[in-house]
Design a protein around this motif. Structure first.
Motif, short mmCIF file in Angstrom:
data_model
loop_
_atom_site.label_atom_id
_atom_site.label_comp_id
_atom_site.label_asym_id
_atom_site.label_seq_id
_atom_site.Cartn_x
_atom_site.Cartn_y
_atom_site.Cartn_z
N PHE A 1 4.89 3.75 15.87
CA PHE A 1 5.36 4.32 14.48
C PHE A 1 4.35 5.50 13.82
N TYR A 2 4.88 6.61 14.14
CA TYR A 2 3.67 7.57 13.92
C TYR A 2 3.79 7.45 12.16
N TYR A 3 2.54 7.48 11.54
CA TYR A 3 2.54 7.67 10.01
C TYR A 3 1.94 9.03 9.61
N HIS A 4 2.87 9.81 8.91
CA HIS A 4 4.36 9.11 8.41
C HIS A 4 5.42 10.36 8.34
N VAL A 5 6.31 9.95 7.72
CA VAL A 5 7.36 10.96 7.84
C VAL A 5 7.30 11.92 7.00
N TRP A 6 6.88 11.54 5.64
CA TRP A 6 6.73 12.55 4.53
C TRP A 6 5.59 12.37 3.58
N ASP A 7 4.73 13.25 3.26
CA ASP A 7 3.72 13.21 2.37
C ASP A 7 3.86 13.08 0.96
N GLN A 8 3.27 12.34 0.26
CA GLN A 8 3.85 11.92 -1.17
C GLN A 8 2.34 12.14 -2.07
N ALA A 9 2.62 12.02 -3.39
CA ALA A 9 1.58 11.78 -4.26
C ALA A 9 1.63 10.54 -4.67
N VAL A 10 0.46 9.96 -5.05
CA VAL A 10 0.15 8.81 -5.96
C VAL A 10 0.28 8.69 -7.42
N PHE A 11 0.95 7.98 -7.84
CA PHE A 11 1.00 7.70 -9.30
C PHE A 11 0.22 6.55 -9.70
N PRO A 12 -0.93 6.56 -10.05
CA PRO A 12 -1.84 5.43 -10.17
C PRO A 12 -1.43 4.12 -11.11
N GLU A 13 -0.45 4.44 -12.04
CA GLU A 13 0.29 3.46 -12.73
C GLU A 13 0.98 2.40 -12.00
N GLN A 14 1.63 2.98 -10.72
CA GLN A 14 2.40 1.88 -9.84
C GLN A 14 1.70 1.04 -9.37
N PHE A 15 0.11 1.13 -9.13
CA PHE A 15 -0.78 0.26 -8.61
C PHE A 15 -1.35 -0.40 -9.53
N GLU A 16 -1.26 -0.43 -10.81
CA GLU A 16 -2.32 -1.00 -11.53
C GLU A 16 -2.09 -2.66 -11.71
N SER A 17 -0.56 -3.07 -11.60
CA SER A 17 -0.43 -4.44 -11.58
C SER A 17 -0.76 -5.39 -10.53
N PRO B 1 -5.97 14.35 0.33
CA PRO B 1 -5.02 13.74 0.94
C PRO B 1 -4.90 14.21 2.50
N HIS B 2 -4.38 13.10 3.38
CA HIS B 2 -4.53 13.06 4.77
C HIS B 2 -3.52 14.02 5.48
N ARG B 3 -2.43 14.46 4.77
CA ARG B 3 -1.40 15.58 5.34
C ARG B 3 -1.28 15.15 6.63
N PHE B 4 -0.84 13.88 6.77
CA PHE B 4 -0.15 13.31 8.20
C PHE B 4 1.29 13.54 8.50
N GLY B 5 1.96 13.80 7.23
CA GLY B 5 3.35 13.76 7.30
C GLY B 5 3.98 14.71 8.23
N LEU B 6 5.18 14.26 8.76
CA LEU B 6 6.00 15.35 9.53
C LEU B 6 6.53 16.57 8.72
N PHE B 7 6.64 15.98 7.55
CA PHE B 7 7.23 16.77 6.07
C PHE B 7 6.13 16.76 5.08
N GLY B 8 5.64 17.78 4.59
CA GLY B 8 4.67 17.97 3.62
C GLY B 8 5.40 17.47 2.20
N VAL B 9 4.56 17.49 1.30
CA VAL B 9 5.08 17.02 -0.14
C VAL B 9 6.17 17.84 -0.53
N ALA B 10 6.17 19.04 -0.33
CA ALA B 10 7.13 19.78 -0.75
C ALA B 10 8.34 20.26 0.51
N GLU B 11 8.41 19.13 1.35
CA GLU B 11 9.35 19.03 2.27
C GLU B 11 9.36 20.00 3.35
#
Length: 460
Positions: A292-308, A324-334
């Motif tokens: 499973f190639y990591y990964h299909v789409w690059d994204q940004a992190v929203f720190p508040e989603q990890f605080e819990s 960012p690692h920029r591994f995605g088959l698609f970049g952040v802007a698709e």
């Protein structure tokens, strides 16, 4: 440039279209996604992934979906659209269990892996599996834990270093999975470092105790395709103790090495596509069951989603927002990255591998027959430094008749149609009629490129 082409090394490639080497099981090499935020795949990425015809797609079931906010309360409003988008790619999902509901883990500490109530945890797992494996029929494989050997640094809130502890966590988690969905495939430990004793110790424990283990999983980020091949062979050797009931081998995350520099120009270099293709061919040769190639789409992190559930959310911010690692088959802007087309090519090659090889180890070859064509993939990749080549391809045992030759290439020219998500041919010509089954042609293979050639029956 004229003299440059004339002075290039000439690599001989030999293909026998009538010497089958087994089935071309392209579907064993798929894609993964997730662990960064709770946004569903955008429609362009869904459709792009769908063109790769994945049978399985691996993802993280992270705490930021917040589907168990309180005792006895389930809220699927975030996870449902996320899972639905993954399933619209046409794939069943490998769901990796990496969540920690605060009501069961009130202290944020990666070293705490046992929930406050195992019984309640099992109820949560049962309802999760019932929703996505039974009611919605999305998840068929359940992976228990993710990179527990490194915890938060591996995108996981669990740090479980000892095989005995992981086996306990695995056992009390797998019980409700199988109770809800007996047909599930279960396994782990999705280890970050293959050299950590946890993987082989866990394998041995399962064999010794008769614990059900449908698959083992590990991760590898490395530039050397031979390293990817080596780990498959080592795992296969250790799993031989299971005999005919050997668990499947899943590399649930893999890609090239982490670069010390992160700029968009690096992400668009064809070298990433060449490294991807070379590793795919190496893992295929070793007999891997699934990657499973990591990964299909690059994204940004929203720190508040990890605080819990993360003690140090900045780990994720550094990895995905700052460098960012920029591994995605698609970049952040698709936008499409070059390695996407490796999978587009690989999927369309045909059904039967045939004998193929090159006299230069830097040129890796895959030849496949199917329907009315022969497809050839040529990967020019050297771990240290690649150099331009011309390949002279000699083919035996072609079916007689008129042929059409098409050449596609992933290189610096970026010859693809972004909207249609298709490579554009850089050469196209009719060959007339082949009578004796033999043919040769020459093709340019730039350094760090992937060249895809088809010889297809043409209309009379």
């Amino acid at each position: 440039m004229y003299q440059h082409y004339l002075s290039l090394p000439n690599t001989k490639v030999h293909i026998d279209a009538n010497e089958p080497q087994g089935a071309h099981e392209w579907w064993r090499h798929s894609i993964g996604h997730g662990g960064i935020n709770n946004s569903p795949l955008p429609e362009k990425v869904v459709q792009g992934a769908r063109l790769l015809k994945p049978r399985l797609l691996r993802t993280f079931i992270q705490e930021f979906f917040d589907f168990y906010p309180d005792h006895g309360v389930f809220d699927w409003s975030k996870l449902d659209p996320y899972m639905d988008a993954l399933h619209r790619t046409g794939a069943d999902v490998v769901g990796c269990i990496t969540f920690k509901p605060p009501v069961l883990y009130p202290v944020i500490d990666q070293a705490i892996w046992r929930p406050a109530s195992v019984e309640e945890w099992q109820t949560v797992i049962y309802e999760l599996v019932r929703r996505y494996s039974v009611e919605r029929k999305i998840v068929t494989y359940w992976e228990i834990g993710n990179e527990t050997d490194i915890g938060e640094w591996g995108g996981c809130p669990y740090l479980i270093k000892e095989a005995e502890d992981y086996l306990e966590y695995y056992n009390f988690t797998k019980e409700p999975i199988l109770r809800a969905f007996p047909e599930a495939r279960i396994g782990g430990p999705a280890i970050a470092s293959f050299e950590d004793p946890l993987l082989f110790d866990f394998i041995d424990l399962c064999h010794r105790t008769g614990t059900r283990l449908d698959f083992v999983s590990w991760h590898l980020y490395h530039d050397d395709p031979d390293r990817h091949k080596e780990l498959v062979l080592r795992a296969k050797e250790r799993l031989a103790q299971f005999g005919g009931t050997r668990p499947e081998m899943l590399v649930t995350e893999w890609s090239k090495s982490f670069d010390p520099v992160s700029i968009e120009e690096l992400a668009m270099m064809p070298r990433r596509a060449a490294a991807t293709a070379a590793a795919l061919l190496a893992m295929t040769e070793a007999g891997l069951d699934w990657s499973f190639y990591y990964h299909v789409w690059d994204q940004a992190v929203f720190p508040e989603q990890f605080e819990s559930f993360y003690k140090d959310p900045s780990i994720m911010t550094v990895h995905w927002n700052e460098i960012p690692h920029r591994f995605g088959l698609f970049g952040v802007a698709e936008e499409i990255r070059p390695q996407y087309f490796v999978y587009r090519m690989y999927v369309r090659m045909g059904e039967t591998l045939v004998k193929a090889g090159a006299d230069d180890p830097d040129i890796r070859v895959c030849a496949v027959t199917g329907e009315d064509k022969l497809s050839v993939m040529l990967v020019n990749y050297n771990v240290s430094a690649s150099s331009d080549r011309v390949a002279t391809v000699h083919i035996d045992s072609l079916t007689p008749g008129r042929k059409r030759l098409l050449v596609y290439r992933i290189d610096e020219q970026r010859m693809w149609d972004e909207e249609r998500m298709e490579l554009l041919p850089c050469e196209r010509r009719d060959l007339g009629t082949l009578e004796d089954g033999k043919y040769r042609f020459q093709v340019y293979c730039p350094a760090d490129s992937v060249t895809f050639v088809t010889l297809q029956d043409a209309a009379q």
